[in-house]
Motif scaffolding. Structure first.
Motif, PDB file in Angstrom:
ATOM      1  N   THR A 136      15.471  63.577  45.356  1.00 38.87           N
ATOM      2  CA  THR A 136      15.437  63.062  43.715  1.00 38.87           C
ATOM      3  C   THR A 136      16.629  62.110  43.343  1.00 38.87           C
ATOM      4  O   THR A 136      17.583  62.299  43.650  1.00 38.87           O
ATOM      5  N   VAL A 179      11.616  65.591  50.322  1.00 39.20           N
ATOM      6  CA  VAL A 179      11.647  64.186  49.563  1.00 39.20           C
ATOM      7  C   VAL A 179      12.939  64.662  48.545  1.00 39.20           C
ATOM      8  O   VAL A 179      12.621  65.697  47.703  1.00 39.20           O
ATOM      9  N   SER A 237       5.657  58.218  50.420  1.00 36.03           N
ATOM     10  CA  SER A 237       6.887  59.130  50.152  1.00 36.03           C
ATOM     11  C   SER A 237       6.691  60.104  51.262  1.00 36.03           C
ATOM     12  O   SER A 237       7.688  60.664  51.900  1.00 36.03           O
ATOM     13  N   ILE A 255       9.514  69.254  45.326  1.00 35.83           N
ATOM     14  CA  ILE A 255       9.458  68.214  46.233  1.00 35.83           C
ATOM     15  C   ILE A 255      10.368  68.078  47.564  1.00 35.83           C
ATOM     16  O   ILE A 255      10.053  67.638  48.808  1.00 35.83           O
ATOM     17  N   HIS A 268       6.966  50.006  46.829  1.00 35.94           N
ATOM     18  CA  HIS A 268       5.429  50.870  46.724  1.00 35.94           C
ATOM     19  C   HIS A 268       4.706  50.010  47.761  1.00 35.94           C
ATOM     20  O   HIS A 268       3.395  50.267  47.702  1.00 35.94           O
ATOM     21  N   GLY A 312      12.722  54.549  48.995  1.00 29.69           N
ATOM     22  CA  GLY A 312      12.594  55.275  47.530  1.00 29.69           C
ATOM     23  C   GLY A 312      11.208  54.575  46.721  1.00 29.69           C
ATOM     24  O   GLY A 312      10.857  53.599  46.816  1.00 29.69           O
ATOM     25  N   GLN A 313      10.670  55.701  46.108  1.00 30.58           N
ATOM     26  CA  GLN A 313       9.630  55.252  45.310  1.00 30.58           C
ATOM     27  C   GLN A 313       9.428  56.062  44.084  1.00 30.58           C
ATOM     28  O   GLN A 313      10.305  56.734  43.904  1.00 30.58           O
ATOM     29  N   LYS A 326      12.812  60.197  45.613  1.00 28.94           N
ATOM     30  CA  LYS A 326      11.835  59.692  44.330  1.00 28.94           C
ATOM     31  C   LYS A 326      12.753  59.672  43.148  1.00 28.94           C
ATOM     32  O   LYS A 326      13.655  60.472  42.893  1.00 28.94           O
ATOM     33  N   TYR A 327      12.388  58.447  42.302  1.00 38.12           N
ATOM     34  CA  TYR A 327      13.162  58.285  41.051  1.00 38.12           C
ATOM     35  C   TYR A 327      12.167  59.235  40.290  1.00 38.12           C
ATOM     36  O   TYR A 327      11.248  58.883  40.088  1.00 38.12           O
ATOM     37  N   VAL A 328      13.096  60.126  39.710  1.00 38.07           N
ATOM     38  CA  VAL A 328      12.260  61.061  38.602  1.00 38.07           C
ATOM     39  C   VAL A 328      13.115  60.630  37.111  1.00 38.07           C
ATOM     40  O   VAL A 328      13.987  61.406  36.922  1.00 38.07           O
ATOM     41  N   ASP A 340       2.681  58.676  46.534  1.00 37.90           N
ATOM     42  CA  ASP A 340       3.075  59.926  47.325  1.00 37.90           C
ATOM     43  C   ASP A 340       2.586  59.965  48.844  1.00 37.90           C
ATOM     44  O   ASP A 340       3.077  60.379  49.682  1.00 37.90           O
ATOM     45  N   TYR A 390       8.539  58.586  40.990  1.00 36.50           N
ATOM     46  CA  TYR A 390       7.704  59.684  40.700  1.00 36.50           C
ATOM     47  C   TYR A 390       6.455  59.611  40.121  1.00 36.50           C
ATOM     48  O   TYR A 390       6.326  58.672  39.403  1.00 36.50           O
TER      49      TYR A 390
END
Length: 391
Positions: free
Chosen positions: A88, A86, A332, A81, A295, A322-323, A344-346, A329, A325
């Motif tokens: 992480t 993007v 983001s 990503i 979101h 921030g969005q 992205k919060y993963v 999309d 995972y």
């Protein structure tokens, strides 16, 4: 600008046709609320009876919303990503543990993520939940100013030590740390503890961020109060703004215990509250740094508009979008393509251990009006676009 998040070619550039079809089926199922309820019960029962469902979970909801079972496992997602700009936030998503060994394990995981972040431009933040470092009952008891037993005093000292260790290490390694928000009945204590960390470690720049849930009607007062403290005491404030994730639980508890719910009376009030907090944060960027976890397309457009009005460059290090995972999309990747800071919060963790997180994710998607429908709409649009381009 209003059509920016409709560009599905940019949004799904990293997804193969197979990936896209899997996401389509998953969101199609999640769009049907009764199915989410039945699925939740089935997964919980299957795990309780030790039925072999782990592989099924991994190939569906786990792969959609999680990066892997451990940090190393996530690196493939992190690197892929980041090719599209993007970043992480690695999130150890094991929830609901309440023993000291688990708290120590969460501490070690967080410290390891800080080490990862120090070595990788693609990971600008570390993150942890307050209750991953101590029992929720203990936070609540402290918030009520009840007398702690000697054993509880020792427990609380350990909680403080874990916060200190993470924030001190983050400061030394020059890695920002996001501290998540949780239930209102423990949040006052967490807020006070995070404030102490900000006083210590945000003297030169923002290292420590507190999370503010704007579905609570009292949070603008919190923002103004911490701003005032920062001005008078000389430290910077890191704020991660979210709408909130515990609405049903909050309202139920307020009704059961007969107190006024801390949640805004309507979705519209929450949205207005969130945008007001964006406005306040951007107006005070001399002290605030902002991580806008959302979101919501309207709020994302609004933040872009505020930045434009204030002549703030898109990649200003004090502002991040921030969005999660596996979701949004369209927001983001389109923001990243235009030079904005996006992360992205993963989440990661052993499949069985992250099931509570995954269930909450599915339930939230069905609870937020239009969220799953919007995800589906964009996936369908991209599938049709690809079909046309192949003809």
């Amino acid at each position: 600008m209003k059509k920016l998040f409709d560009d599905t070619e940019i949004a799904f550039a990293l997804k193969s046709n197979t990936d896209l079809n899997t996401s389509y089926l998953l969101f199609k199922m999640m769009n049907f609320k009764p199915l989410v309820k039945i699925g939740t019960k089935f997964i919980n029962l299957a795990l309780k009876l030790h039925l072999p469902v782990e592989n099924l979970i991994r190939k569906t909801i786990f792969n959609q919303f999680c990066g892997g079972i451990n940090e190393e496992d996530c690196l493939k997602v992190v690197d892929i990503i980041f090719t599209k700009g993007v970043s992480t936030v690695l999130d150890y998503a094991v929830e609901g543990k309440a023993v000291e060994t688990e708290f120590e394990n969460a501490l070690e995981k967080t410290l390891k993520i800080i080490e990862f972040a120090k070595e990788r431009q693609a990971i600008p933040f570390a993150v942890f939940k307050p209750t991953s470092f101590g029992r929720i009952d203990l936070y609540e008891k402290k918030g009520k100013q009840e007398v702690l037993s000697s054993e509880e005093q020792k427990e609380w000292a350990d909680v403080i030590a874990r916060f200190e260790k993470v924030c001190q290490t983050a400061c030394q390694k020059n890695v920002a740390v996001l501290i998540d928000a949780e239930e209102s009945w423990m949040q006052t204590t967490a807020d006070e503890l995070v404030l102490e960390m900000m006083r210590k470690y945000n003297k030169e720049k923002v290292i420590v961020y507190n999370t503010v849930q704007m579905y609570r009607w009292d949070r603008m007062d919190y923002l103004k109060a911490i701003h005032q403290k920062a001005q008078s005491e000389g430290f910077f404030v890191g704020i991660k703004l979210v709408r909130g994730a515990y609405m049903e639980k909050e309202n139920e508890r307020a009704e059961e215990e007969n107190y006024k719910s801390p949640i805004c009376a309507s979705k519209q009030e929450t949205d207005e509250n969130y945008d007001l907090a964006l406005q306040y944060s951007i107006a005070n960027l001399n002290i605030f740094s902002l991580f806008a976890g959302t979101h919501n397309e309207s709020s994302s457009y609004y933040l872009m508009q505020l930045m434009k009005e204030k002549n703030i460059v898109t990649n200003d290090g004090r502002i991040w979008f921030g969005q999660l995972y596996g979701m949004s999309d369209t927001i983001s990747f389109n923001l990243a393509a235009r030079g904005y800071n996006v992360a992205k919060y993963v989440p990661f963790g052993p499949v069985k251990e992250v099931v509570p997180y995954l269930i909450r994710r599915a339930q939230e998607n069905t609870a937020v009006i239009g969220q799953t429908s919007r995800e589906l709409e964009m996936i369908i649009k991209e599938r049709q676009r690809r079909k046309k381009s192949n003809n």
